[in-house]
Write an enzyme that holds these catalytic residues in place. Structure first.
Site, PDB file in Angstrom:
ATOM      1  N   HIS A 109       0.811  -1.215   0.000  1.00 53.69           N
ATOM      2  CA  HIS A 109       0.000   0.000   0.000  1.00 53.69           C
ATOM      3  C   HIS A 109       0.849   1.272   0.000  1.00 53.69           C
ATOM      4  CE1 HIS A 109      -3.634  -2.330   1.873  1.00 53.69           C
ATOM      5  NE2 HIS A 109      -3.345  -2.707   0.651  1.00 53.69           N
ATOM      6  N   PHE A 132      -1.164  -8.078   5.023  1.00 50.16           N
ATOM      7  CA  PHE A 132       0.184  -7.533   4.924  1.00 50.16           C
ATOM      8  C   PHE A 132       0.267  -6.199   4.178  1.00 50.16           C
ATOM      9  CE2 PHE A 132       0.433 -12.286   4.251  1.00 50.16           C
ATOM     10  CZ  PHE A 132       0.442 -12.569   5.607  1.00 50.16           C
ATOM     11  N   CYS A 133      -0.754  -5.372   4.318  1.00 52.89           N
ATOM     12  CA  CYS A 133      -0.809  -4.074   3.617  1.00 52.89           C
ATOM     13  C   CYS A 133      -0.572  -4.244   2.118  1.00 52.89           C
ATOM     14  CB  CYS A 133       0.189  -3.087   4.207  1.00 52.89           C
ATOM     15  SG  CYS A 133      -0.214  -2.563   5.880  1.00 52.89           S
ATOM     16  N   ALA A 134      -1.070  -5.349   1.586  1.00 55.21           N
ATOM     17  CA  ALA A 134      -1.018  -5.614   0.148  1.00 55.21           C
ATOM     18  C   ALA A 134      -2.286  -6.370  -0.215  1.00 55.21           C
ATOM     19  CB  ALA A 134       0.225  -6.428  -0.205  1.00 55.21           C
TER      20      ALA A 134
END
Length: 483
Positions: A129, A388-390
């Site tokens: 992100h 995982f911020c993805a």
């Protein structure tokens, strides 16, 4: 013969000493164990060398720039020498600038703030992100997840060739029409799969189409050498806290022109060279043209120095040695997980793709948050679970729609072993979270051995304790008895 036995001629100790290596944590089943920190991809433990360097400097801490006192001058020299150390670590070109920020996220938001007004940005949906989201004021084209490195290059080439026209641009397409300036943002190593991306080939494709490229090296720099000139990228961004350097600093390094032409990222002292009142009551400002232009305010000299110290430590240890040792650990983890049929390792480019020490997986019949909680509470192993911020990437890898809504952490249903269809306890939508294990230069073999053993035991025997959901996290039920 186990992977560990086969590799017995290699050092079983971590090549670099880190803080926390002797910390013990309580187990919910009783007793204590040395903590196995296997969440390096989020924040790597600080190198002992970094901590010692910072401790030696701390009594001499002073204000940076403009101070007449001895400690201020010493701190200023240390700050600027740290800039030179980072530039050398990254193989910067003579006219590149090194700007100190708070993190990779801050670095990429800074770059997003200085891109030309008509710039078109190209970002793969596979990005963290920090790379995916900063471009809110630009025209953004999101590229689908490639399944091979070659496909990544082909996808980018097609997108750049077809990019939007810009009446004000001096650039010309192959068909003769004006085209807008463009920026490509790509990771060097995935924070989900650990796979290495074809950065040099993507840079060549970008430049062939008149575009620039920024490399998100947050997961690459701690594991592999990053050379701006050799890779031929325009900018590199990374974070100190993933490079074994605490205190909240990051780096944006690369071409100076867009940075010099834009308004300062933050307005304030340090960024301004001259300020004067006008007769109409306003203020005239002359901004610095150096890196100081985007470093307003009192800089984080300790954070910056910690990054420089980590750069020196990694360079002195030798990346060839570090990469070889880490690949030994990667092989051990992958071999261990391959021996558990219920485990599915997530990958874009396939089993043979080169990768760093970041591996994500799901376990059939398990809620990932429950599995991670059991690793911590029953084995003293720290991993990460979630997206995982993805989020788009993990959803793609889990076989769901990348646009599907979902959140990290434990589902609202009671945690526990789930049906083998990997649906929640109500038979609803597939779980949208995974487990990530990550490691590096401070990881001893014992931590990897314990992790592999714990995965096998949890899958074959189940958890030894009852767990519950608390504020979105799966945690041991302290009021429950051992199962």
């Amino acid at each position: 013969m186990s992977v560990f036995t086969a590799a017995a001629d290699q050092s079983l100790c971590a090549p670099l000493s880190v803080l926390g290596k002797d910390v013990t944590v309580p187990l919910v089943t009783g007793g204590e164990v040395t903590y196995a920190a296997l969440d390096y991809a989020a924040s790597a433990p600080a190198l002992q060398r970094v901590w010692d360097d910072v401790a030696a400097y701390a009594p001499y801490y002073g204000s940076v720039h403009r101070g007449a006192g001895y400690l201020s001058q010493l701190s200023t020299d240390l700050f600027e020498n740290s800039r030179a150390t980072v530039a050398e670590f990254l193989g910067c070109r003579a006219d590149d600038q090194v700007i100190f920020t708070r993190s990779t996220t801050d670095s990429l938001n800074l770059l997003a703030a200085v891109v030309p007004a008509d710039c078109q940005v190209f970002v793969y949906e596979t990005e963290h992100h920090a790379s995916l989201l900063p471009w809110r004021d630009a025209r953004v084209t999101y590229l689908n997840a490639p399944r091979t490195p070659a496909q990544a290059v082909e996808t980018l080439e097609r997108a750049l060739a077809d990019r939007d026209p810009s009446p004000s641009s001096q650039l010309r397409s192959s068909r003769g029409g004006p085209i807008a300036p463009a920026l490509v943002c790509v990771t060097g190593a995935s924070n989900v799969t650990g796979e290495l991306w074809p950065v040099k080939e993507l840079a060549a494709a970008a430049h062939a189409h008149g575009a620039r490229i920024v490399l998100d090296a947050a997961q690459l720099a701690p594991h592999h050498p990053v050379d701006i000139a050799e890779l031929d990228v325009d900018w590199v961004a990374f974070s100190g806290h993933k490079l074994y350097a605490p205190f909240g600093s990051g780096v944006l390094a690369g071409r100076a022109d867009w940075l010099q032409d834009a308004e300062p990222y933050l307005a304030g002292g340090g960024a301004s060279r001259k300020v004067a009142r006008r007769t109409d009551g306003g203020v005239d400002v002359e901004w610095h043209s150096t890196a100081a232009r985007h470093e307003a305010g009192s800089p984080n000299v300790i954070g910056v120095y910690s990054i420089a110290s980590a750069c020196r430590a990694l360079t002195e240890a030798g990346f060839d040695n570090l990469v070889t040792r880490e690949q030994h650990l990667v092989t051990a983890v992958r071999a261990g997980l391959a021996g558990v049929p219920e485990v599915k390792v997530l990958s874009l480019f396939g089993d043979d793709a080169p990768r760093v020490g970041v591996i994500s997986f799901v376990v059939e019949g398990w809620n990932s948050s429950h599995f991670a909680a059991a690793l911590s509470a029953e084995y003293g192993i720290g991993v990460r679970d979630g997206l995982f911020c993805a989020h788009p990437l993990v959803r793609t890898l889990l076989g769901s729609d990348p646009q599907e809504a979902g959140e990290c952490g434990a589902p609202e249903a009671e945690p526990g072993e789930l049906p083998r269809s990997r649906t929640d306890s109500t038979g609803g939508t597939p779980l949208l979270n995974a487990i990530r294990v990550s490691f590096g230069a401070g990881t001893p073999d014992e931590h990897i051995e314990r992790f592999v053993r714990a995965v096998k035991e949890l899958v074959s025997k189940g958890a030894q304790w009852k767990y519950r959901t608390e504020e979105g996290r799966c945690v041991p039920d302290r009021g429950a008895a051992q199962l």
